[in-house]
Design an enzyme around this catalytic site. Structure first.
Site, PDB file in Angstrom:
ATOM      1  N   GLY A  42      -2.653   5.848  15.005  1.00  0.00           N
ATOM      2  CA  GLY A  42      -3.718   4.852  14.905  1.00  0.00           C
ATOM      3  C   GLY A  42      -3.110   3.486  15.193  1.00  0.00           C
ATOM      4  N   LEU A  43      -3.800   2.444  14.760  1.00  0.00           N
ATOM      5  CA  LEU A  43      -3.276   1.116  15.089  1.00  0.00           C
ATOM      6  C   LEU A  43      -1.916   0.886  14.450  1.00  0.00           C
ATOM      7  CD1 LEU A  43      -6.521  -0.988  15.128  1.00  0.00           C
ATOM      8  CD2 LEU A  43      -5.016  -0.431  17.030  1.00  0.00           C
ATOM      9  N   ARG A 330     -16.777  -8.084  -0.096  1.00  0.00           N
ATOM     10  CA  ARG A 330     -17.420  -6.767  -0.205  1.00  0.00           C
ATOM     11  C   ARG A 330     -17.636  -6.301  -1.637  1.00  0.00           C
ATOM     12  NH1 ARG A 330     -14.087  -3.955   4.767  1.00  0.00           N
ATOM     13  NH2 ARG A 330     -15.159  -5.182   6.329  1.00  0.00           N
TER      14      ARG A 330
HETATM   15  C1  LIG Z   1     -16.292   2.732  10.101  1.00  0.00           C
HETATM   16  C2  LIG Z   1     -15.134   1.801   9.865  1.00  0.00           C
HETATM   17  C3  LIG Z   1     -15.131   0.538  10.440  1.00  0.00           C
HETATM   18  C4  LIG Z   1     -14.063  -0.329  10.239  1.00  0.00           C
HETATM   19  N1  LIG Z   1     -14.098  -1.574  10.810  1.00  0.00           N
HETATM   20  C5  LIG Z   1     -13.051  -2.415  10.602  1.00  0.00           C
HETATM   21  C6  LIG Z   1     -13.043  -3.710  11.205  1.00  0.00           C
HETATM   22  O1  LIG Z   1     -13.951  -4.090  11.911  1.00  0.00           O
HETATM   23  N2  LIG Z   1     -11.966  -4.498  10.966  1.00  0.00           N
HETATM   24  C7  LIG Z   1     -10.913  -4.116  10.189  1.00  0.00           C
HETATM   25  O2  LIG Z   1      -9.968  -4.884  10.031  1.00  0.00           O
HETATM   26  N3  LIG Z   1     -10.904  -2.883   9.627  1.00  0.00           N
HETATM   27  C8  LIG Z   1     -11.932  -2.033   9.815  1.00  0.00           C
HETATM   28  N4  LIG Z   1     -11.911  -0.793   9.235  1.00  0.00           N
HETATM   29  C9  LIG Z   1     -10.685  -0.332   8.575  1.00  0.00           C
HETATM   30  C10 LIG Z   1      -9.675   0.093   9.640  1.00  0.00           C
HETATM   31  O3  LIG Z   1     -10.343   0.738  10.696  1.00  0.00           O
HETATM   32  C11 LIG Z   1      -8.608   1.043   9.113  1.00  0.00           C
HETATM   33  O4  LIG Z   1      -8.084   0.565   7.906  1.00  0.00           O
HETATM   34  C12 LIG Z   1      -7.470   1.154  10.107  1.00  0.00           C
HETATM   35  O5  LIG Z   1      -7.947   1.469  11.394  1.00  0.00           O
HETATM   36  C13 LIG Z   1      -6.447   2.185   9.662  1.00  0.00           C
HETATM   37  O6  LIG Z   1      -5.475   2.297  10.673  1.00  0.00           O
HETATM   38  P1  LIG Z   1      -4.186   3.192  10.446  1.00  0.00           P
HETATM   39  O7  LIG Z   1      -3.443   3.157  11.732  1.00  0.00           O
HETATM   40  O8  LIG Z   1      -3.500   2.756   9.215  1.00  0.00           O
HETATM   41  O9  LIG Z   1      -4.749   4.669  10.190  1.00  0.00           O
HETATM   42  P2  LIG Z   1      -5.640   5.642  11.114  1.00  0.00           P
HETATM   43  O10 LIG Z   1      -6.301   4.934  12.224  1.00  0.00           O
HETATM   44  O11 LIG Z   1      -6.485   6.409  10.160  1.00  0.00           O
HETATM   45  O12 LIG Z   1      -4.590   6.597  11.766  1.00  0.00           O
HETATM   46  C14 LIG Z   1      -3.961   7.613  11.030  1.00  0.00           C
HETATM   47  C15 LIG Z   1      -3.109   8.420  11.969  1.00  0.00           C
HETATM   48  O13 LIG Z   1      -2.285   9.275  11.202  1.00  0.00           O
HETATM   49  C16 LIG Z   1      -2.367  10.597  11.672  1.00  0.00           C
HETATM   50  N5  LIG Z   1      -2.141  11.472  10.528  1.00  0.00           N
HETATM   51  C17 LIG Z   1      -2.627  11.372   9.276  1.00  0.00           C
HETATM   52  N6  LIG Z   1      -2.123  12.341   8.499  1.00  0.00           N
HETATM   53  C18 LIG Z   1      -1.301  13.064   9.276  1.00  0.00           C
HETATM   54  C19 LIG Z   1      -0.489  14.209   9.056  1.00  0.00           C
HETATM   55  N7  LIG Z   1      -0.394  14.784   7.850  1.00  0.00           N
HETATM   56  N8  LIG Z   1       0.208  14.717  10.096  1.00  0.00           N
HETATM   57  C20 LIG Z   1       0.145  14.149  11.342  1.00  0.00           C
HETATM   58  N9  LIG Z   1      -0.594  13.055  11.592  1.00  0.00           N
HETATM   59  C21 LIG Z   1      -1.307  12.527  10.576  1.00  0.00           C
HETATM   60  C22 LIG Z   1      -3.734  10.718  12.288  1.00  0.00           C
HETATM   61  O14 LIG Z   1      -3.735  11.763  13.222  1.00  0.00           O
HETATM   62  C23 LIG Z   1      -3.870   9.324  12.919  1.00  0.00           C
HETATM   63  O15 LIG Z   1      -3.239   9.320  14.174  1.00  0.00           O
HETATM   64  C24 LIG Z   1     -12.992   0.071   9.422  1.00  0.00           C
HETATM   65  C25 LIG Z   1     -12.995   1.322   8.823  1.00  0.00           C
HETATM   66  C26 LIG Z   1     -14.069   2.179   9.018  1.00  0.00           C
HETATM   67  C27 LIG Z   1     -14.093   3.477   8.297  1.00  0.00           C
END
Ligand SMILES: Cc1cc2nc3c(=O)[nH]c(=O)nc-3n(C[C@H](O)[C@H](O)[C@H](O)COP(=O)(O)OP(=O)(O)OC[C@H]3O[C@@H](n4cnc5c(N)ncnc54)[C@H](O)[C@@H]3O)c2cc1C
Length: 637
Positions: A42-43, A330
């Protein structure tokens, strides 16, 4: 255990720059000698893997989806904050820092938050350079809008698809490194264990979700960017696949889990419509820039909204919080929505809804402007509800959306296991007890593009990391454990589906550890959850085999972990005898219903240590110090 956050000394504005200078470097020719595992694309994970690859490390990146592009980050709608002050409306790094510490109800680390605000400006430049199509004004400048908890416009956006565009930017950077051979991508691989050797993180064990093969992967350091655990509640705005498994397995290997009870409830989601619904949909916070929230003044008023005259409407946020109005944070907006519905003034069939009304904005700006700003969100709403929000107000209600809790990390983003780093929503993060809108994307990208690439080098340069391979007994042991758990789930052959157990767990969590919590309710939950968990392990039915794509099996493993996490969430919520941010203990509120903190006793990060099966976890406390933004009763009036 002494929790050392490793916050450097000095004036807050200088900390990160000085720290970066003091960190040891790995010389460019030596970087290729190190292997780094990044779990998550993810990001947070994608940006880290791309940047580490670009730096010259050998990176292995894992995700459970079929493509890194499908990480949940793609769902983010509204925007990403940065203190650019393009609008000249009084923004600054210090103001973003101040708003975030206050917005988090004084339960985050000042030093981390200041760094986040500083880095926010670099993120926008980085993403623009990658070609992320942020919205622009007529003159070509990047446009901004406002999000809750701020009185300036600092949110950069790409219509209602900001996460998608940012993820495409990170994904392209990642693909470039995959093409260059610096990153090896493992889609459809689920990390099911962390392997530690001599107390350090040295690899992971994964299951190939297509073939069921269990494999070991060795590294010099492991990064988890595995997202949040909002799906513990079953119904949430998160993508269905989001889960806690990677974090939970690391917790069981010694990484402390911080503030598990700090969960965020988002005020503007499409209300629940029925028992068999499996997912909730967010309506972005950005809609509160132009939409006005109201309920009828009278209880049980069943007239259609456009037949209720202005004088008989209660714009309760504008009335109670005149300075911030509909853009209160929120936690505040959610609690107020619940309060008016509890009074019997909620709308819609269930009575669990409030209006988000655009009629005035459409009159003022024209339908085309609203369409330009929020068109895709309006279309999504209409597809789901069958109602056209250009003509009738949207109906919205709070829902689980984000988790501020996560694995504890120090200033370098390292967990309590040396060599295990945690980024993005998976760490306990910079948001304290409540995250302000548009700051999760900012934090995930700050961690992945700008913090971790510096701090991980210092660890590699200063640690003794003897060469090991997957024949090490620690890998064998983990593989056996993972295989046993999979076998056990398949052999139960009970009578109930994984989803039915998950739904029941979600209901318990929502009722007892959701928008409002009480000591009595939490004690009740702490009896009911283990009982339901025991039933799950006796009576769950997982169809199919372990040697094929089997989503029921995947889910069963994740739900098993959610059960254990749910207990820790309730324990943490019970232990924290105060209200702060999204953690609202009904016993602790001001006379007008706001969260009442207890700084004297609870100004700390609660970090829980796993003590073994059947043993209560041990609580460790990292005291929080506020030298710049002095804790006060949050007011948005
Ligand atoms: C509907 C929605 C809208 C949102 N809008 C906003 C916004 O406008 N602005 C903002 O700042 N935030 C927003 N958020 C929050 C934000 O999107 C998330 O907090 C953020 O994208 C999380 O990014 P991340 O990379 O930490 O995790 P994720 O994007 O969830 O990525 C997780 C990654 O880990 C991998 N993974 C997980 N567990 C395992 C495992 N056991 N084995 C292998 N791979 C695994 C997955 O495959 C994925 O690639 C929003 C959230 C939602 C739900």
């Amino acid at each position: 255990m002494e929790l050392d956050a490793k916050i450097p000394a000095g004036p807050i504005e200088t900390l990160w720059d000085n720290h970066k200078f003091n960190l040891k470097l790995v010389n460019p020719a030596n970087k290729r000698k190190y292997n780094i595992i990044v779990v998550g694309s993810g990001l947070a994970g994608g940006s880290a893997a791309a940047t580490l690859g670009e730096l010259g490390y050998n990176v292995q990146c894992f995700c459970f989806q079929d493509s890194p592009r499908r990480a949940h980050s793609i769902a983010a709608q509204g925007g990403i904050n940065a203190a650019k002050n393009y609008h000249g409306d009084g923004d600054s790094v210090y103001r973003l820092f101040y708003d975030t510490v206050k917005g988090g109800d004084f339960r985050s680390r000042e030093a981390n938050v200041y760094r986040l605000a500083q880095i926010s400006v670099n993120i926008i430049d980085q993403c623009v350079a990658q070609g992320v199509p942020f919205a622009r004004e007529y003159g070509g400048m990047l446009d901004n809008r406002s999000f809750g908890g701020a009185q300036v416009s600092r949110t950069f956006y790409a219509r209602g698809q900001t996460g998608q565009q940012l993820l495409l930017g990170a994904y392209q950077a990642l693909e470039r490194q995959i093409g260059a051979g610096q990153v090896k991508m493992y889609p459809r691989h689920e990390m099911l264990d962390l392997v530690t050797i001599d107390g350090k993180a040295r690899g992971i064990v994964t299951r190939d979700l297509i073939t069921g093969k269990i494999e070991s992967h060795v590294a010099d350091a492991v990064v988890l960017g595995t997202g949040g655990y909002g799906n513990a509640y079953y119904l949430s705005t998160n993508a269905k696949g989001c889960n806690v498994t990677a974090n939970w397995r690391a917790y069981k290997k010694g990484a402390l889990f911080a503030n598990p009870c700090f969960t965020q409830i988002h005020p503007t989601c499409i209300p629940v419509t029925g028992e068999y619904q499996s997912k909730l949909t967010l309506m972005s916070e950005s809609l509160r820039n132009d939409g006005r929230i109201w309920v009828p003044l009278k209880k049980g008023d069943e007239r259609p909204p456009n037949q209720i005259p202005a004088a008989e409407r209660d714009y309760y946020l504008e009335r109670r919080y005149p300075s911030f109005g509909n853009l209160v944070p929120r936690d505040v907006a959610s609690r107020n929505a619940k309060a008016v519905c509890d009074e019997g003034r909620g709308v819609g069939e269930s009575g669990l809804g409030v209006y988000l009304d655009f009629s005035e904005a459409i009159q003022r700006l024209g339908r085309h402007v609203i369409k330009e700003r929020y068109g895709n969100l309006f279309d999504m709403y209409e597809r789901i509800t069958g109602e056209n929000p250009y003509d009738v107000p949207m109906r919205i209600y709070p829902a689980i959306h984000y988790t501020m809790g996560g694995l504890w990390v120090d200033y370098n983003l390292m967990s309590t296991i040396p060599g295990l780093y945690v980024t993005g929503e998976a760490n306990f993060s910079d948001h304290g007890a409540n995250r302000l809108g548009a700051s999760a994307l900012m934090q995930g990208l700050a961690d992945g593009y700008f913090v971790l690439p510096y701090t991980i080098g210092d660890y590699l340069a200063t640690s003794k990391l003897p060469k090991i391979d997957t024949s090490h007994p620690a890998f064998r042991e983990s593989e056996t454990q993972v295989a046993c758990q999979t076998k056990r789930l398949l052999e139960i052959k009970g009578t109930r589906s994984v989803d039915s157990f998950h739904r029941d767990l979600g209901k318990l969590l929502w009722e007892y550890c959701g928008m409002a919590r009480t000591a009595e309710g939490l004690r009740d939950a702490l009896e009911k959850i283990p009982a339901l968990r025991a039933r799950f392990w006796r009576d769950v039915k997982v169809l199919g085999t372990g040697e094929e794509l089997n989503q029921s099996l995947e889910k069963a493993g994740r739900v098993g972990d959610f059960f254990e996490l749910a207990e820790l969430m309730c324990l943490d919520a019970l232990e924290r005898n105060e209200s702060c941010g999204g953690h609202f203990r009904e016993e602790y509120q001001t006379p007008d219903g706001e969260a009442l903190r207890n700084d004297a006793e609870y100004s700390y990060v609660a970090a829980w240590q796993y003590r073994g099966e059947g043993q209560p976890p041990e609580l460790h406390k990292e005291p929080l110090h506020f030298d710049y933004v002095h804790p006060s009763q949050r007011s948005y009036k």
